[in-house]
Design an enzyme around this catalytic site. Structure first.
Site, PDB file in Angstrom:
ATOM      1  N   GLY A  10       0.832  -1.209   0.000  1.00 38.40           N
ATOM      2  CA  GLY A  10       0.000   0.000   0.000  1.00 38.40           C
ATOM      3  C   GLY A  10       0.862   1.253   0.000  1.00 38.40           C
ATOM      4  N   ARG A  71       0.758  -5.249  -4.923  1.00 43.64           N
ATOM      5  CA  ARG A  71       0.915  -6.266  -3.868  1.00 43.64           C
ATOM      6  C   ARG A  71       1.278  -7.598  -4.528  1.00 43.64           C
ATOM      7  NH1 ARG A  71      -1.051  -3.677   0.702  1.00 43.64           N
ATOM      8  NH2 ARG A  71      -2.854  -2.323   0.402  1.00 43.64           N
ATOM      9  N   ASP A 102       5.657  -5.370   5.769  1.00 45.07           N
ATOM     10  CA  ASP A 102       6.097  -6.737   6.087  1.00 45.07           C
ATOM     11  C   ASP A 102       6.026  -7.673   4.879  1.00 45.07           C
ATOM     12  OD1 ASP A 102       3.364  -6.477   6.212  1.00 45.07           O
ATOM     13  OD2 ASP A 102       3.107  -7.794   7.938  1.00 45.07           O
ATOM     14  N   THR A 124       5.025   1.607   6.135  1.00 43.36           N
ATOM     15  CA  THR A 124       3.622   1.191   6.145  1.00 43.36           C
ATOM     16  C   THR A 124       2.869   2.080   7.111  1.00 43.36           C
ATOM     17  OG1 THR A 124       1.997  -0.447   6.841  1.00 43.36           O
ATOM     18  CG2 THR A 124       4.156  -0.678   7.812  1.00 43.36           C
ATOM     19  N   ASP A 126       0.436   1.188   8.644  1.00 43.64           N
ATOM     20  CA  ASP A 126       0.008   0.330   9.764  1.00 43.64           C
ATOM     21  C   ASP A 126       1.010   0.377  10.924  1.00 43.64           C
ATOM     22  OD1 ASP A 126      -1.977  -0.398   7.993  1.00 43.64           O
ATOM     23  OD2 ASP A 126      -1.073  -2.327   7.477  1.00 43.64           O
ATOM     24  N   ASP A 128       3.400  -1.650  11.578  1.00 49.11           N
ATOM     25  CA  ASP A 128       3.515  -2.960  12.226  1.00 49.11           C
ATOM     26  C   ASP A 128       4.770  -3.738  11.841  1.00 49.11           C
ATOM     27  OD1 ASP A 128       2.778  -3.441   9.629  1.00 49.11           O
ATOM     28  OD2 ASP A 128       1.106  -4.776  10.099  1.00 49.11           O
ATOM     29  N   ARG A 170      -4.886  -2.778   9.712  1.00 52.33           N
ATOM     30  CA  ARG A 170      -4.890  -4.244   9.723  1.00 52.33           C
ATOM     31  C   ARG A 170      -4.939  -4.775  11.157  1.00 52.33           C
ATOM     32  NH1 ARG A 170      -1.951  -5.342   4.444  1.00 52.33           N
ATOM     33  NH2 ARG A 170      -3.774  -5.517   3.109  1.00 52.33           N
TER      34      ARG A 170
HETATM   35  O1  F6P Z   1      -1.427  -2.131   4.781  1.00 52.92           O
HETATM   36  C1  F6P Z   1      -1.842  -0.844   4.515  1.00 52.92           C
HETATM   37  C2  F6P Z   1      -3.336  -0.766   4.377  1.00 52.92           C
HETATM   38  O2  F6P Z   1      -3.662   0.596   4.207  1.00 52.92           O
HETATM   39  C3  F6P Z   1      -4.120  -1.385   5.526  1.00 52.92           C
HETATM   40  O3  F6P Z   1      -4.197  -0.552   6.648  1.00 52.92           O
HETATM   41  C4  F6P Z   1      -5.447  -1.626   4.855  1.00 52.92           C
HETATM   42  O4  F6P Z   1      -6.170  -2.668   5.472  1.00 52.92           O
HETATM   43  C5  F6P Z   1      -5.057  -2.012   3.474  1.00 52.92           C
HETATM   44  O5  F6P Z   1      -3.775  -1.451   3.233  1.00 52.92           O
HETATM   45  C6  F6P Z   1      -6.001  -1.534   2.415  1.00 52.92           C
HETATM   46  O6  F6P Z   1      -5.574  -2.041   1.213  1.00 52.92           O
HETATM   47  P1  F6P Z   1      -6.051  -1.547  -0.215  1.00 52.92           P
HETATM   48  O7  F6P Z   1      -5.248  -0.349  -0.564  1.00 52.92           O
HETATM   49  O8  F6P Z   1      -5.746  -2.702  -1.081  1.00 52.92           O
HETATM   50  O9  F6P Z   1      -7.508  -1.226  -0.122  1.00 52.92           O
END
Ligand code: F6P
Length: 345
Positions: A10, A71, A102, A124, A126, A128, A170
Site C-alpha cells: 500500500g 501487492r 512486512d 507502512t 500500519d 507494524d 490491519r
Molecule cells: O497495509 C496498509 C493498508 O492501508 C491497511 O491498513 C489496509 O487494510 C489495506 O492497506 C487496504 O488495502 P487496499 O489499498 O488494497 O484497499
C-alpha cells in the site's frame, strides 16, 4: 554501481522522499539508480528505467510513489523468484533497495537469503514492521486521523451525536491509538485489546449524562468487539493472503448498535485511503530521507540482507529477517494511556 529501487504494498506518505534520497545519495557517490515499476511486479516482469536526480527534484511533497506499487508476491508466481533474478541481470543491477511493509520485506528477506544483494526500507501506515520505532507513512496517517477527529467534533457537537470513525491498520492498533489520542477521541478500540459493546455503550451514555455534547469513537478496522456481529472479511484477497477488512463493515455496524443501545443518534465514517494519500507529514519526509540515504550507505558498505530502522532518534541497521519475524502490535502502555484520557472518569 547500478542500484535498483522499488516500492511495494500500500502506498503512503513519505515514499517519494525515500526514493529521492536513494537517487541523490547514490548519484553523489557516482552511482546510477534504476526505478523499478510497481513493486515486485516490475522485478518479475522486467520493468524499470534509470531514474535521474532531475526526475526526483520537487517530489518530497507528493503523496504516493512516483514508481507505482503493487501487492505482487513473486514467491507465489510460477518461476517468480527466478524471474526476479533474471531482471537483476536484464536491468544490470548490482543491488536493490526494496521499500515496503512486512509483505514486501518478507520477499526481500527471502531474496537476500538466496544471496541476492538486497536491502529493505520499512514503510507502512500500519506501523507494524518489527524492529523499528516508526515506519514511513505512519505519522501522515496519524495526522489524517487527528484532522478527521477535529472536523468530526464540530458536526458531532452540533447534532449531539456519536460519530464512529473507522481507521486502517490491519491487525495493529497503532493508527487508531495515536490518531485517537491526538484527535481527543472519547473511545479508542483496537485489535490488541478486546472491548465489549456493552462497555462502550455504557461509557458513551455516561458521557451524555455528564453533559458532553458528542462522542467520537475511533475504531481500528481489525478490532474485535464482544457482542458485535460482523460480516466476514471478503473482497479480493491479495497475493499475501490478506482479505479487505473494510468489508466487515465494522464502523457502520458499531454506529448502528451504539445508537440503539444508547438512544443517541449515531453516524459512521470510514476514513479509508485518505489516510494514505496527499502531502506527507514533515516527520515522514524526514524519516523517508534518512532511511533512503541509509539504505544506499548499507549498499555501498556491502551490507546486504539488512534494513535501516529508527531506534529512538537514531537510524541503525538490522537484519531483514528481524523486520519480518513478527507483526509489531501497538504499545499497550500507550494504548492504555490513550484510553485513560477519554472522559468522564
Ligand atoms: O497495509 C496498509 C493498508 O492501508 C491497511 O491498513 C489496509 O487494510 C489495506 O492497506 C487496504 O488495502 P487496499 O489499498 O488494497 O484497499
Amino acid at each position: 554501481m547500478r542500484i535498483g529501487v522499488l516500492t511495494g504494498g500500500g502506498d503512503c506518505g513519505g515514499l517519494n522522499a525515500a526514493i529521492r534520497a536513494v537517487v541523490i545519495r547514490a548519484a553523489r557517490a557516482g552511482h546510477t539508480v534504476v526505478g523499478v515499476r510497481d513493486g515486485w511486479a516490475g522485478m518479475v516482469e522486467g520493468r524499470g528505467a534509470e531514474l535521474t536526480v532531475t526526475e526526483v527534484a520537487g517530489i518530497v511533497g507528493l503523496g504516493g510513489t512516483i514508481l507505482g506499487s503493487s501487492r505482487t508476491n513473486p514467491d507465489k508466481k510460477p518461476d517468480g523468484m527466478e524471474r526476479v533474478r533474471q531482471t537483476f541481470q536484464a536491468l544490470g543491477l548490482d543491488a536493490l533497495v526494496a521499500i515496503g511493509g512486512d509483505d514486501t520485506l518478507s520477499v526481500a528477506a527471502k531474496l537476500a537469503a538466496r544471496g541476492l544483494p538486497v536491502v529493505g526500507v520499512p514503510k507502512t501506515m500500519d506501523n507494524d514492521v518489527n524492529g523499528t520505532d516508526s515506519c514511513i507513512g505512519f505519522e501522515t496517517a496519524v495526522e489524517r486521523v487527528m484532522e478527521a477527529c477535529d472536523n468530526l467534533r464540530t458536526t458531532a457537537d452540533s447534532h449531539h451525536r456519536i460519530l464512529v470513525l473507522e481507521v486502517m491498520g490491519r491487525a495493529a492498533g497503532w493508527v487508531a491509538t495515536e490518531g485517537g489520542l491526538a484527535g481527543g477521541a472519547d473511545a479508542i478500540l483496537v485489535p490488541e485489546e478486546r472491548s465489549t459493546l456493552a462497555d462502550v455503550a455504557h461509557h458513551l451514555t455516561h458521557r451524555r449524562d455528564a453533559g458532553y455534547a458528542s462522542s467520537i469513537v475511533v475504531v481500528a478496522e481489525g478490532a474485535e468487539i464482544a457482542g458485535l456481529e460482523l460480516a466476514e472479511a471478503g473482497g479480493q484477497v491479495d497475493a499475501f493472503g490478506h482479505a479487505q477488512l473494510v468489508t466487515r463493515a465494522l464502523g457502520e455496524r458499531l454506529a448502528e448498535r451504539l445508537g440503539t443501545l444508547t438512544g443517541i443518534e449515531a453516524r459512521a465514517m470510514v476514513l479509508g485511503h485518505l489516510q494514505r494519500g496527499g502531502p506527507p507529514s514533515a516527520f515522514d519526509r524526514v524519516l523517508g530521507a534518512r532511511l533512503g540515504a541509509a539504505a544506499v550507505d548499507l549498499i555501498l558498505a556491502g551490507q546486504y540482507g539488512k534494513a535501516p530502522v529508527l531506534r529512538g532518534m537514531t537510524i541503525v541497521p538490522v537484519d531483514l529477517a528481524e523486520t519480518v519475524a513478527v507483526n509489531r502490535t501497538v504499545d499497550l502502555d500507550l494504548y492504555h494511556l490513550a484510553a485513560s484520557l477519554t472522559v468522564p472518569v
